[in-house]
Design a protein around this motif. Structure first.
Motif, PDB file in Angstrom:
ATOM      1  N   VAL A 136       0.869  -1.168   0.000  1.00  0.00           N
ATOM      2  CA  VAL A 136       0.000   0.000   0.000  1.00  0.00           C
ATOM      3  C   VAL A 136       0.913   1.227   0.000  1.00  0.00           C
ATOM      4  O   VAL A 136       1.671   1.444   0.949  1.00  0.00           O
ATOM      5  CB  VAL A 136      -0.924   0.020   1.224  1.00  0.00           C
ATOM      6  N   THR A 137       0.877   2.001  -1.073  1.00  0.00           N
ATOM      7  CA  THR A 137       1.826   3.102  -1.245  1.00  0.00           C
ATOM      8  C   THR A 137       1.101   4.433  -1.368  1.00  0.00           C
ATOM      9  O   THR A 137       0.059   4.527  -2.024  1.00  0.00           O
ATOM     10  CB  THR A 137       2.699   2.896  -2.498  1.00  0.00           C
ATOM     11  N   ALA A 138       1.665   5.458  -0.741  1.00  0.00           N
ATOM     12  CA  ALA A 138       1.065   6.788  -0.791  1.00  0.00           C
ATOM     13  C   ALA A 138       2.148   7.847  -0.694  1.00  0.00           C
ATOM     14  O   ALA A 138       3.274   7.566  -0.268  1.00  0.00           O
ATOM     15  CB  ALA A 138       0.064   6.971   0.348  1.00  0.00           C
ATOM     16  N   ARG A 139       1.795   9.060  -1.095  1.00  0.00           N
ATOM     17  CA  ARG A 139       2.674  10.225  -0.973  1.00  0.00           C
ATOM     18  C   ARG A 139       1.838  11.365  -0.396  1.00  0.00           C
ATOM     19  O   ARG A 139       0.688  11.568  -0.808  1.00  0.00           O
ATOM     20  CB  ARG A 139       3.263  10.627  -2.335  1.00  0.00           C
ATOM     21  N   VAL A 140       2.423  12.087   0.543  1.00  0.00           N
ATOM     22  CA  VAL A 140       1.726  13.187   1.204  1.00  0.00           C
ATOM     23  C   VAL A 140       2.544  14.459   1.028  1.00  0.00           C
ATOM     24  O   VAL A 140       3.741  14.483   1.341  1.00  0.00           O
ATOM     25  CB  VAL A 140       1.521  12.903   2.711  1.00  0.00           C
ATOM     26  N   ALA A 141       1.908  15.511   0.516  1.00  0.00           N
ATOM     27  CA  ALA A 141       2.581  16.790   0.310  1.00  0.00           C
ATOM     28  C   ALA A 141       2.344  17.703   1.507  1.00  0.00           C
ATOM     29  O   ALA A 141       1.203  17.834   1.984  1.00  0.00           O
ATOM     30  CB  ALA A 141       2.069  17.463  -0.962  1.00  0.00           C
ATOM     31  N   PHE A 142       3.421  18.330   2.002  1.00  0.00           N
ATOM     32  CA  PHE A 142       3.338  19.251   3.123  1.00  0.00           C
ATOM     33  C   PHE A 142       3.732  20.651   2.670  1.00  0.00           C
ATOM     34  O   PHE A 142       4.742  20.836   1.987  1.00  0.00           O
ATOM     35  CB  PHE A 142       4.248  18.797   4.264  1.00  0.00           C
ATOM     36  N   LYS A 143       2.935  21.617   3.068  1.00  0.00           N
ATOM     37  CA  LYS A 143       3.209  23.005   2.691  1.00  0.00           C
ATOM     38  C   LYS A 143       4.404  23.542   3.486  1.00  0.00           C
ATOM     39  O   LYS A 143       4.802  22.958   4.504  1.00  0.00           O
ATOM     40  CB  LYS A 143       1.982  23.868   2.960  1.00  0.00           C
ATOM     41  N   PRO A 144       4.979  24.662   3.072  1.00  0.00           N
ATOM     42  CA  PRO A 144       6.020  25.293   3.881  1.00  0.00           C
ATOM     43  C   PRO A 144       5.464  25.719   5.240  1.00  0.00           C
ATOM     44  O   PRO A 144       4.289  26.084   5.351  1.00  0.00           O
ATOM     45  CB  PRO A 144       6.421  26.518   3.053  1.00  0.00           C
ATOM     46  N   THR A 145       6.278  25.654   6.262  1.00  0.00           N
ATOM     47  CA  THR A 145       5.878  26.115   7.580  1.00  0.00           C
ATOM     48  C   THR A 145       5.418  27.564   7.496  1.00  0.00           C
ATOM     49  O   THR A 145       6.100  28.410   6.916  1.00  0.00           O
ATOM     50  CB  THR A 145       7.067  26.024   8.562  1.00  0.00           C
ATOM     51  N   SER A 146       4.263  27.861   8.068  1.00  0.00           N
ATOM     52  CA  SER A 146       3.705  29.216   7.946  1.00  0.00           C
ATOM     53  C   SER A 146       4.418  30.221   8.834  1.00  0.00           C
ATOM     54  O   SER A 146       4.361  31.426   8.570  1.00  0.00           O
ATOM     55  CB  SER A 146       2.216  29.187   8.289  1.00  0.00           C
ATOM     56  N   ARG A 155       9.941  16.201  10.018  1.00  0.00           N
ATOM     57  CA  ARG A 155       9.456  15.504  11.212  1.00  0.00           C
ATOM     58  C   ARG A 155       8.094  14.861  10.994  1.00  0.00           C
ATOM     59  O   ARG A 155       7.550  14.230  11.905  1.00  0.00           O
ATOM     60  CB  ARG A 155       9.413  16.467  12.389  1.00  0.00           C
ATOM     61  N   ALA A 156       7.544  14.994   9.795  1.00  0.00           N
ATOM     62  CA  ALA A 156       6.238  14.397   9.509  1.00  0.00           C
ATOM     63  C   ALA A 156       6.330  12.905   9.216  1.00  0.00           C
ATOM     64  O   ALA A 156       5.316  12.202   9.268  1.00  0.00           O
ATOM     65  CB  ALA A 156       5.577  15.109   8.330  1.00  0.00           C
ATOM     66  N   VAL A 157       7.520  12.402   8.907  1.00  0.00           N
ATOM     67  CA  VAL A 157       7.642  10.990   8.514  1.00  0.00           C
ATOM     68  C   VAL A 157       7.098  10.048   9.594  1.00  0.00           C
ATOM     69  O   VAL A 157       6.259   9.181   9.294  1.00  0.00           O
ATOM     70  CB  VAL A 157       9.100  10.639   8.155  1.00  0.00           C
ATOM     71  N   PRO A 158       7.509  10.150  10.861  1.00  0.00           N
ATOM     72  CA  PRO A 158       6.946   9.245  11.869  1.00  0.00           C
ATOM     73  C   PRO A 158       5.448   9.426  12.057  1.00  0.00           C
ATOM     74  O   PRO A 158       4.749   8.466  12.431  1.00  0.00           O
ATOM     75  CB  PRO A 158       7.713   9.626  13.153  1.00  0.00           C
ATOM     76  N   VAL A 159       4.939  10.632  11.790  1.00  0.00           N
ATOM     77  CA  VAL A 159       3.508  10.888  11.938  1.00  0.00           C
ATOM     78  C   VAL A 159       2.727  10.202  10.820  1.00  0.00           C
ATOM     79  O   VAL A 159       1.692   9.561  11.054  1.00  0.00           O
ATOM     80  CB  VAL A 159       3.225  12.401  11.946  1.00  0.00           C
ATOM     81  N   VAL A 160       3.224  10.319   9.591  1.00  0.00           N
ATOM     82  CA  VAL A 160       2.574   9.644   8.459  1.00  0.00           C
ATOM     83  C   VAL A 160       2.583   8.131   8.676  1.00  0.00           C
ATOM     84  O   VAL A 160       1.571   7.452   8.448  1.00  0.00           O
ATOM     85  CB  VAL A 160       3.279  10.021   7.144  1.00  0.00           C
ATOM     86  N   GLU A 161       3.701   7.597   9.126  1.00  0.00           N
ATOM     87  CA  GLU A 161       3.774   6.163   9.418  1.00  0.00           C
ATOM     88  C   GLU A 161       2.754   5.780  10.483  1.00  0.00           C
ATOM     89  O   GLU A 161       2.086   4.743  10.374  1.00  0.00           O
ATOM     90  CB  GLU A 161       5.171   5.794   9.902  1.00  0.00           C
ATOM     91  N   ALA A 162       2.626   6.593  11.521  1.00  0.00           N
ATOM     92  CA  ALA A 162       1.707   6.292  12.614  1.00  0.00           C
ATOM     93  C   ALA A 162       0.257   6.293  12.146  1.00  0.00           C
ATOM     94  O   ALA A 162      -0.538   5.419  12.537  1.00  0.00           O
ATOM     95  CB  ALA A 162       1.888   7.300  13.750  1.00  0.00           C
ATOM     96  N   MET A 163      -0.109   7.260  11.310  1.00  0.00           N
ATOM     97  CA  MET A 163      -1.485   7.294  10.816  1.00  0.00           C
ATOM     98  C   MET A 163      -1.770   6.107   9.909  1.00  0.00           C
ATOM     99  O   MET A 163      -2.877   5.549   9.924  1.00  0.00           O
ATOM    100  CB  MET A 163      -1.736   8.609  10.077  1.00  0.00           C
ATOM    101  N   MET A 164      -0.784   5.696   9.123  1.00  0.00           N
ATOM    102  CA  MET A 164      -0.928   4.479   8.318  1.00  0.00           C
ATOM    103  C   MET A 164      -1.167   3.284   9.232  1.00  0.00           C
ATOM    104  O   MET A 164      -2.069   2.458   8.987  1.00  0.00           O
ATOM    105  CB  MET A 164       0.321   4.263   7.472  1.00  0.00           C
ATOM    106  N   ALA A 165      -0.403   3.180  10.316  1.00  0.00           N
ATOM    107  CA  ALA A 165      -0.531   2.051  11.236  1.00  0.00           C
ATOM    108  C   ALA A 165      -1.902   2.030  11.895  1.00  0.00           C
ATOM    109  O   ALA A 165      -2.534   0.965  12.014  1.00  0.00           O
ATOM    110  CB  ALA A 165       0.566   2.107  12.294  1.00  0.00           C
ATOM    111  N   CYS A 166      -2.379   3.189  12.332  1.00  0.00           N
ATOM    112  CA  CYS A 166      -3.678   3.249  13.008  1.00  0.00           C
ATOM    113  C   CYS A 166      -4.813   2.840  12.081  1.00  0.00           C
ATOM    114  O   CYS A 166      -5.721   2.084  12.468  1.00  0.00           O
ATOM    115  CB  CYS A 166      -3.921   4.656  13.551  1.00  0.00           C
ATOM    116  N   VAL A 167      -4.788   3.331  10.850  1.00  0.00           N
ATOM    117  CA  VAL A 167      -5.851   2.983   9.890  1.00  0.00           C
ATOM    118  C   VAL A 167      -5.791   1.498   9.541  1.00  0.00           C
ATOM    119  O   VAL A 167      -6.829   0.822   9.455  1.00  0.00           O
ATOM    120  CB  VAL A 167      -5.744   3.851   8.629  1.00  0.00           C
ATOM    121  N   LEU A 168      -4.594   0.960   9.352  1.00  0.00           N
ATOM    122  CA  LEU A 168      -4.475  -0.452   9.005  1.00  0.00           C
ATOM    123  C   LEU A 168      -4.888  -1.350  10.173  1.00  0.00           C
ATOM    124  O   LEU A 168      -5.516  -2.402   9.960  1.00  0.00           O
ATOM    125  CB  LEU A 168      -3.045  -0.776   8.571  1.00  0.00           C
ATOM    126  N   ALA A 169      -4.557  -0.969  11.405  1.00  0.00           N
ATOM    127  CA  ALA A 169      -4.995  -1.755  12.563  1.00  0.00           C
ATOM    128  C   ALA A 169      -6.517  -1.770  12.639  1.00  0.00           C
ATOM    129  O   ALA A 169      -7.126  -2.816  12.912  1.00  0.00           O
ATOM    130  CB  ALA A 169      -4.393  -1.174  13.844  1.00  0.00           C
TER     131      ALA A 169
END
Length: 373
Positions: A295-305, A336-350
């Protein structure tokens, strides 16, 4: 998802503000009998923790997690096991500097949620963004650590594949390389390019965007549901709930708009353990249901405001003014979003696994079987 809760059977409710005494989450629906201690959660939080390099915020938070409920162990129960009841987790805030935000007590920071939040609620915690702050994502990472223990056969890995205009060549991605640099970069040759770019951005007091790629290996065919319970739709909602995320794509994503039907089709042939796919343009999900491919995805993050360059804005009285945002901020929040994206993937898959097990008994149908289990 509600305002503060996401998930169906595996449900996560986060609480707390950036400059409050603590933040945390309550995880409900975790099966009983799973070994769980703070030591199982802390390594994932350490990967998200601020202050680990000059290209991220210098706020110093240990992000030490405490389990307050939902586990038990004594001399009759080796170790500490989940009890099937709500698991409450708490992370104390220890390095708040609220004085940095005194100048924006009445002003709306351009690009931030300040105005929208105030327009909705009529009151806001301006210190670090309060509930809107990306500090909240620490609780998501803690919940993701629990989710991973529910799906132990699934490997989830993420990487930053683009910072500003500089993107990693997909042919050069080496997932093991992400552990060797501060950017979660899967291509060693790109690291000095990003360093040069971010140094210019940091010294200018500006910021830059990023793209995070994530994939889950070992997801069997059958998770998810058609129409309103689509696995990719629920993943997209989870990814888009992350602070500063502005776009999500699965598999070939937006590039598939330029494909022909022949190019886009993920052809199949018979394999020893079921279908073998010749491509994965669908990103491992077809019709809302996992295919057994990654299951593969890409997430775009805007510049810090939050940037030092003066920007035009308004205050709560509707008066025009120029504002520079002070404080300690990430020049590129995507790192620093990488561990967050991984965590949301884990929660949805669980959650998808538990719902699949409840609906079907857990077995996945494969062509050639004479009956469903």
């Amino acid at each position: 998802m509600s305002h503060n809760t996401f998930g169906h059977l595996f449900r996560v409710t986060t609480w707390g503000e950036s400059h409050g005494p603590a933040l945390g989450c309550v995880v409900d629906g975790c099966p009983s009998g799973i070994p769980l201690t703070e030591a199982d959660i802390q390594p994932w939080l350490d990967k998200r923790r601020p202050g680990q390099g000059k290209f991220v915020t210098q706020r110093q938070e240990p992000d030490a997690v405490r389990i307050l409920s939902g586990v038990f162990g004594d001399e009759r129960t080796p170790g500490q096991l989940t009890t099937g009841t709500p698991i409450s987790l708490m992370i104390e805030n220890v390095d708040q500097r609220s004085r940095d935000y005194s100048e924006i007590a009445q002003a709306f920071r351009p690009g931030h949620a300040d105005y929208a939040y105030f327009a909705k609620y009529g009151v806001r915690d301006y210190r670090g963004g309060g509930r809107q702050s990306a500090r909240e994502t620490a609780a998501r990472v803690a919940a993701g650590a629990i989710a991973r223990k529910i799906i132990p056969g699934v490997e989830i890995r993420g990487a930053v594949v683009q910072i500003g205009p500089h993107a990693v060549d997909p042919a050069r991605i080496d997932w093991a390389e992400t552990a060797n640099n501060q950017f979660w970069c899967p291509d060693a040759a790109m690291v000095p390019v990003w360093e040069e770019h971010l140094e210019k951005v940091r010294k200018a007091g500006s910021s830059t965007g990023a793209v995070v790629a994530v994939e889950a290996l070992g997801v069997p065919a059958g998770w998810g549901a058609p129409l309103y319970g689509k696995l990719d739709a629920e993943l997209a909602a989870a990814f888009m709930s992350i602070n500063a995320s502005k776009g999500v794509e699965f598999g070939a994503g937006f590039a598939s708009a330029a494909f022909s039907g022949e190019e886009n089709a993920d052809e199949m042939r018979a394999g020893p353990d079921g279908p073998e796919f010749l491509a994965n343009n669908a990103g491992g999900v077809m019709g809302g249901i996992s295919t057994g491919q990654p299951v593969t995805a890409r997430v775009a993050f805007k510049p810090t405001s939050s940037i030092l360059t003066p920007r035009q804005t308004l205050n709560e009285a509707g008066e025009e003014l120029e504002l520079r945002t002070k404080g300690r901020h990430d020049p590129c929040v995507g790192i620093r979003a990488v561990p967050v994206v991984e965590a949301m993937m884990a929660c949805v898959l669980a959650d998808a696994f538990l719902r699949h097990r409840a609906q079907t008994g857990g077995g996945a149908f494969h062509p050639g079987e004479t009956a469903r289990r």
